[in-house]
Design a protein around this motif. Structure first.
Motif, mmCIF file in Angstrom:
data_model
loop_
_atom_site.group_PDB
_atom_site.id
_atom_site.type_symbol
_atom_site.label_atom_id
_atom_site.label_comp_id
_atom_site.label_asym_id
_atom_site.label_seq_id
_atom_site.Cartn_x
_atom_site.Cartn_y
_atom_site.Cartn_z
ATOM 1 N N LEU A 42 11.382 38.699 -0.990
ATOM 2 C CA LEU A 42 11.306 36.863 -1.673
ATOM 3 C C LEU A 42 11.486 37.460 -3.373
ATOM 4 O O LEU A 42 12.059 35.423 -3.075
ATOM 5 C CB LEU A 42 9.537 36.743 -1.338
ATOM 6 C CG LEU A 42 8.703 36.104 -0.111
ATOM 7 C CD1 LEU A 42 7.257 35.894 -0.374
ATOM 8 C CD2 LEU A 42 9.230 35.412 0.449
ATOM 9 N N SER A 45 15.057 36.486 -2.962
ATOM 10 C CA SER A 45 15.844 35.358 -2.635
ATOM 11 C C SER A 45 15.689 34.707 -3.702
ATOM 12 O O SER A 45 16.048 33.402 -3.509
ATOM 13 C CB SER A 45 14.692 35.395 -1.166
ATOM 14 O OG SER A 45 15.052 35.758 -0.217
ATOM 15 N N ALA A 46 14.849 34.122 -3.897
ATOM 16 C CA ALA A 46 14.202 33.297 -5.034
ATOM 17 C C ALA A 46 15.648 32.883 -6.752
ATOM 18 O O ALA A 46 15.255 32.565 -6.807
ATOM 19 C CB ALA A 46 12.931 33.494 -5.470
ATOM 20 N N ILE A 76 19.127 31.411 2.166
ATOM 21 C CA ILE A 76 17.925 31.615 2.431
ATOM 22 C C ILE A 76 18.565 32.379 3.888
ATOM 23 O O ILE A 76 18.253 31.936 4.571
ATOM 24 C CB ILE A 76 16.988 30.952 2.929
ATOM 25 C CG1 ILE A 76 16.403 29.759 1.826
ATOM 26 C CG2 ILE A 76 14.870 31.509 2.754
ATOM 27 C CD1 ILE A 76 16.409 31.044 0.281
ATOM 28 N N CYS A 82 11.968 27.339 1.547
ATOM 29 C CA CYS A 82 12.394 27.860 0.293
ATOM 30 C C CYS A 82 12.110 26.121 0.074
ATOM 31 O O CYS A 82 13.067 25.727 0.474
ATOM 32 C CB CYS A 82 13.999 27.958 -0.280
ATOM 33 S SG CYS A 82 14.318 27.716 -1.566
ATOM 34 N N THR A 98 10.154 24.633 5.351
ATOM 35 C CA THR A 98 9.352 24.528 4.397
ATOM 36 C C THR A 98 8.483 23.709 4.523
ATOM 37 O O THR A 98 8.990 22.456 5.290
ATOM 38 C CB THR A 98 9.998 24.402 2.729
ATOM 39 O OG1 THR A 98 10.861 25.533 2.980
ATOM 40 C CG2 THR A 98 9.068 24.432 1.610
ATOM 41 N N THR A 134 10.503 30.381 -3.056
ATOM 42 C CA THR A 134 9.933 31.101 -1.600
ATOM 43 C C THR A 134 8.835 31.585 -1.050
ATOM 44 O O THR A 134 8.031 32.141 -2.068
ATOM 45 C CB THR A 134 10.968 32.595 -1.818
ATOM 46 O OG1 THR A 134 10.831 33.181 -2.999
ATOM 47 C CG2 THR A 134 12.294 31.654 -1.929
#
Length: 440
Positions: A42, A45-46, A76, A82, A98, A134
């Motif tokens: 996470l 990815s952010a 992503i 996200c 999301t 994320t």
């Protein structure tokens, strides 16, 4: 419960407990590592989205899905959500997976949130005037964790079951020497006392088998003593009984002086028979494992006094005692009754063979924690080739009476009390040397 089942139960329970603890520790550690890896995904990815947003045109706020950036544009991975939100709370961009609710309301860092009835694990990062969040579903994480734990647990369970099976086989194979010993004993006859073989036996079982073999030796020795006693009794008592019976028959058929003489001979035969029986019983007791209770410790001089008195009572004659340094309080390690019996038999034998008018000399001295008693007579002596036969049962050198068991009893006492008996013969007579250990 059999020994194999008991060993298998104890070792199997211990094995199962250790494996279970190790597997539990491994699975808990694996779960923590998987959770940590998913959290790191996470965060990574952010940070990756933050880098891409610096290269793409700044997204405009709005709720039209057509204006939202796709997961491919945001970079992503599948299964992750996200969301990019301005500091004023305007949604600038989000992936299709999301939820509409802002993921960054909980603040920066990792958080677990309940959104629309589902548990989400989120990570929020602030970049300039934007919040980049994320997230993934806890449910999907649990499915992933469950599949990983099952994949890891199946080999552990199979290995555990295989180990228990090998443990059972190992215990069975390890106890096979006991089975061989049992079968070897079961195949034996009732009178078989041969020692068990020690070949191919583990070191732990050798003392057990050696003790069993020693027991066989003791049993064989006891049986041999019983056979010898029965044979000796049958051999030695037959003649006195026959003589007594004959004299009694003569006494019944005659009268007067002949009848009295026959009764006297019968009485002499009965006395001889009684003495022989006593000697046989004493010899059997000395050679056996029966104990001799002294009723108290006796000194060497007391033992000598009793032996001399008994010998003079049974055989008239003279005995000279020469004490060469034996202390008045010195005690023997052997039971006093056995020491008296051994010394008395030696004195009686010497008095029986010494020449008329001569005396028997008993010399006493101590050498290296041992009492050395020398019994010297003034008889004809014994030739060197006949000396080894002096302690044989019922062996008599001449016809001077005796049962032929006195010196055999002395030899048995010496062996039981860890002493020594020796003979030295010369033209002046026979010297019997008796050594018995002294009490320290």
């Amino acid at each position: 419960m059999s020994l194999r089942a008991r060993l298998s139960l104890i070792l199997g329970t211990t094995f199962l407990l250790l494996w279970s603890l190790a597997a539990l520790w491994m699975l808990c550690d694996l779960r923590e590592r998987v959770t940590h890896s998913l959290d790191e995904r996470l965060a990574a990815s952010a940070r990756m989205v933050a880098g891409l947003l610096q290269q793409l045109p700044r997204p405009q706020p709005g709720h039209n899905e057509a204006n939202r950036l796709t997961a491919e544009q945001l970079g992503i991975p599948d299964g992750l959500a996200c969301q990019v939100v301005s500091l004023r709370g305007e949604v600038l961009a989000q992936s299709h997976a999301t939820p509409d609710r802002s993921l960054g309301n909980a603040g920066k860092g990792f958080h677990t949130q309940d959104i629309d009835g589902s548990q989400w694990r989120s990570f929020t990062l602030q970049v300039g005037d934007m919040w980049i969040s994320t997230a993934d579903r806890i449910e999907e994480r649990e499915l992933l964790n469950r599949s990983i734990l099952i994949s890891a647990a199946v080999p552990v369970v199979l290995a555990l079951l295989g180990s228990l099976a090998l443990l059972w086989l190992g215990v069975t194979q390890g106890l096979s020497p006991l089975l061989r010993i049992r079968e070897a004993i079961a195949r034996r006859g009732a009178d078989s006392l041969e020692p068990l073989s020690l070949k191919r036996l583990p070191a732990e079982l050798r003392p057990l088998v050696e003790s069993q073999n020693q027991l066989f030796v003791r049993i064989a020795s006891a049986i041999e003593r019983e056979r010898r006693f029965a044979g000796d009794a049958a051999h030695e008592l037959r003649s006195p009984l026959t003589a007594i019976k004959t004299h009694l028959q003569v006494a019944r058929l005659t009268t007067g002086k002949d009848s009295e003489q026959a009764l006297a001979y019968a009485e002499q035969g009965a006395d001889r028979l009684h003495r022989t029986l006593e000697q046989l019983l004493v010899l059997a007791k000395v050679e056996g494992s029966l104990g001799f209770d002294d009723g108290g410790a006796s000194t060497v001089l007391e033992v000598v006094r009793h032996a001399v008195e008994d010998a003079l009572h049974a055989q008239p004659g003279r005995i000279e005692v020469c004490n060469d340094g034996v202390a008045a309080d010195q005690q023997l390690e052997a039971p006093a009754v056995l020491a008296i019996l051994a010394l008395r038999n030696l004195l009686e034998n010497a008095m029986r063979h010494t020449r008329a008018g001569t005396e028997v000399v008993l010399e006493l001295r101590t050498v290296a924690d041992c009492l050395v008693a020398r019994v010297v007579d003034q008889g004809p002596g014994v030739s060197a080739e006949l000396l080894p036969r002096l302690t044989e049962r019922f062996w008599r050198m001449d016809g001077k009476g005796g049962s032929g068991l006195g010196l055999a009893i002395v030899q048995a006492i010496v062996e039981r009390c860890h002493g020594r008996l020796a003979f030295d013969s010369s033209a002046d007579g026979l010297c019997a040397i008796l050594e018995l250990p002294l009490r320290r």
